[in-house]
Design an enzyme around this catalytic site. Structure first.
Site, mmCIF file in Angstrom:
data_model
loop_
_atom_site.group_PDB
_atom_site.id
_atom_site.type_symbol
_atom_site.label_atom_id
_atom_site.label_comp_id
_atom_site.label_asym_id
_atom_site.label_seq_id
_atom_site.Cartn_x
_atom_site.Cartn_y
_atom_site.Cartn_z
ATOM 1 N N SER A 110 0.811 -1.221 0.000
ATOM 2 C CA SER A 110 0.000 0.000 0.000
ATOM 3 C C SER A 110 0.841 1.264 0.000
ATOM 4 O O SER A 110 0.506 2.238 -0.677
ATOM 5 C CB SER A 110 -0.937 0.003 1.209
ATOM 6 N N HIS A 152 0.970 4.270 4.816
ATOM 7 C CA HIS A 152 0.441 5.042 3.684
ATOM 8 C C HIS A 152 1.050 6.442 3.645
ATOM 9 O O HIS A 152 1.408 6.946 2.581
ATOM 10 C CB HIS A 152 -1.073 5.142 3.790
#
Length: 232
Positions: A70, A122
């Protein structure tokens, strides 16, 4: 995140990776992924350490584990967003934001809807993308000319001769500089400070009201406050 997280990552890889590869070329995309693999975890550790040292977030960040693709996807998403800087994008069909703010909107909304995701992972990917976009890694990242020389080398002929390989275009770099990155940081903090002021001003108005002097600038037409009476 489980299977839903894996599925979202797979679809995002196809969408973002395909679009970005067409713009910057296969080799530059591969180098960007490698760069993200090296520096996103480094930023993750740095932010976790700073969070522990400054705020005492020991259990929350320092010993939090994260695994997955991610962070790299957020890195690529930011690079792709800066290639469409004058457009708006829909965030889950709820609202639209300027393209360059799209990764930040995803960062917040995904964390709200899927709180088990790694916010710090992230965020580290986005920050790594910003550092690449604004030329901080130019001293170690190969230039377009170097990438084109690599593509013409016989060592990479097995890859470059494949049908789906995208060569590095000569104009694949969006012009940004380290000075622009510093300006971005100052503007970001200025925007955050401004909205913090708006928030506290709203709270103050809710609790104490605007007051007579603050309301003096509101001008209402006489017909809107007086109901005309018809004479018989």
């Amino acid at each position: 995140g489980g299977l839903l997280h894996i599925g979202m990552n797979a679809m995002s890889t196809v969408g973002i990776g395909t679009s970005l590869e067409k713009d910057i070329g296969s080799l530059k995309l591969a180098c960007s992924i490698l760069l993200s693999m090296l520096f996103s975890p480094s930023l993750y550790i740095l932010i976790a350490f700073l969070g522990h040292a400054v705020f005492g977030y020991e259990d929350f960040w320092k010993y939090q584990h994260a695994v997955g693709f991610s962070g790299i996807l957020f890195h690529l998403s930011l690079l792709e967003a800066y290639r469409h800087i004058n457009t708006n994008r829909s965030v889950f069909g709820l609202f639209q934001v300027p393209s360059i703010y799209y990764p930040w909107a995803l960062l917040v909304l995904l964390q709200i809807f899927m709180p088990n995701l790694s916010f710090l992972g992230h965020l580290s990917g986005i920050l790594t993308g910003l550092l690449q976009q604004y030329g901080i890694f130019n001293c170690i990242f190969p230039s377009n000319d170097r990438l084109q020389r690599w593509e013409s080398s016989s060592y990479l002929s097995t890859c470059t001769q494949r049908q789906n390989f995208v060569s590095t275009p000569t104009d694949s770099t969006v012009t940004t500089t380290p000075e622009a990155f510093i300006t971005l940081v100052f503007n970001l903090f200025g925007t955050i400070w401004k909205y913090i002021g708006y928030f506290f001003e709203t709270i103050k108005v809710i609790i104490f009201g605007r007051g007579r002097s603050a309301n003096s600038n509101i001008q209402l037409p006489l017909s809107s406050v007086l109901i005309p009476v018809e004479e018989e």
